[in-house]
Design a protein around this motif. Sequence first.
Motif, PDB file in Angstrom:
ATOM      1  N   GLY A 176       5.412   7.459   2.048  1.00 27.26           N
ATOM      2  CA  GLY A 176       4.181   6.694   1.942  1.00 27.26           C
ATOM      3  C   GLY A 176       3.856   5.988   3.237  1.00 27.26           C
ATOM      4  N   VAL A 177       2.555   5.868   3.529  1.00 26.90           N
ATOM      5  CA  VAL A 177       2.108   5.175   4.734  1.00 26.90           C
ATOM      6  C   VAL A 177       0.838   4.404   4.410  1.00 26.90           C
ATOM      7  CG1 VAL A 177       0.814   7.185   5.559  1.00 26.90           C
ATOM      8  CG2 VAL A 177       1.553   5.448   7.193  1.00 26.90           C
ATOM      9  N   ALA A 178       0.700   3.229   5.012  1.00 27.47           N
ATOM     10  CA  ALA A 178      -0.504   2.416   4.854  1.00 27.47           C
ATOM     11  C   ALA A 178      -0.829   1.773   6.192  1.00 27.47           C
ATOM     12  CB  ALA A 178      -0.288   1.336   3.790  1.00 27.47           C
ATOM     13  N   VAL A 179      -2.117   1.568   6.439  1.00 28.14           N
ATOM     14  CA  VAL A 179      -2.577   0.972   7.686  1.00 28.14           C
ATOM     15  C   VAL A 179      -3.416  -0.254   7.357  1.00 28.14           C
ATOM     16  CG1 VAL A 179      -3.901   1.345   9.803  1.00 28.14           C
ATOM     17  CG2 VAL A 179      -2.621   3.240   8.793  1.00 28.14           C
ATOM     18  N   VAL A 180      -3.141  -1.363   8.045  1.00 25.71           N
ATOM     19  CA  VAL A 180      -3.954  -2.564   7.899  1.00 25.71           C
ATOM     20  C   VAL A 180      -5.228  -2.348   8.709  1.00 25.71           C
ATOM     21  CG1 VAL A 180      -4.083  -5.054   8.258  1.00 25.71           C
ATOM     22  CG2 VAL A 180      -1.893  -3.999   7.659  1.00 25.71           C
ATOM     23  N   PRO A 181      -6.388  -2.272   8.061  1.00 26.60           N
ATOM     24  CA  PRO A 181      -7.619  -1.917   8.774  1.00 26.60           C
ATOM     25  C   PRO A 181      -7.989  -2.853   9.925  1.00 26.60           C
ATOM     26  CG  PRO A 181      -7.975  -1.891   6.400  1.00 26.60           C
ATOM     27  CD  PRO A 181      -6.622  -2.468   6.638  1.00 26.60           C
ATOM     28  N   THR A 182      -7.737  -4.150   9.777  1.00 26.88           N
ATOM     29  CA  THR A 182      -8.162  -5.106  10.805  1.00 26.88           C
ATOM     30  C   THR A 182      -7.260  -5.111  12.039  1.00 26.88           C
ATOM     31  OG1 THR A 182      -6.950  -6.837   9.658  1.00 26.88           O
ATOM     32  CG2 THR A 182      -9.303  -6.634   9.164  1.00 26.88           C
ATOM     33  N   THR A 183      -5.986  -4.746  11.873  1.00 27.24           N
ATOM     34  CA  THR A 183      -5.038  -4.801  13.000  1.00 27.24           C
ATOM     35  C   THR A 183      -4.445  -3.451  13.351  1.00 27.24           C
ATOM     36  OG1 THR A 183      -3.159  -5.223  11.535  1.00 27.24           O
ATOM     37  CG2 THR A 183      -4.350  -7.153  12.380  1.00 27.24           C
TER      38      THR A 183
END
Length: 140
Positions: free
Chosen positions: A52-59
């Motif tokens: 699984g992978v997730a990205v913080v949109p603002t940073t």
Amino acid sequence: MFVGRFKRLVDFGAGPHQAHGTDNFVISCNSATGATRWSDTFGGPGTDHAVGVAVVPTTNVVAVVGYFTQSITTDLGVLTGQGREDLFVLRYTSSGGLVSAKAFGRRGLDRALDIAISGSKVGVVGTFAGTIDFDGTVLS
């Protein structure tokens, strides 16, 4: 952005990565045109899965989860398993620098299966057998 596993050798355009065990995992961050911006691999003597992978949109901070057997060696040191399978959580900067690597587990099968980020909150979905310790918070 994608995660996966590989054996032997893999190259996504940012240079080859050699496997260090049975299975290793890979993280690759690509631009909008598909060009590889950065990639990283980790592994150990056992089987390793990034799932699984997730990205913080603002940073653009990247978080990766998965599970492993025995141990995995990261740029920040060795994560050693406590049971048959243990889960890991990794955090990267937007340019691919590893800033955090943690392993969690006990004696049984403990797997992270996915991750989600909303604002400053992080949620990890997975399974565990018996009990599991998250930095002092024990679940059973």
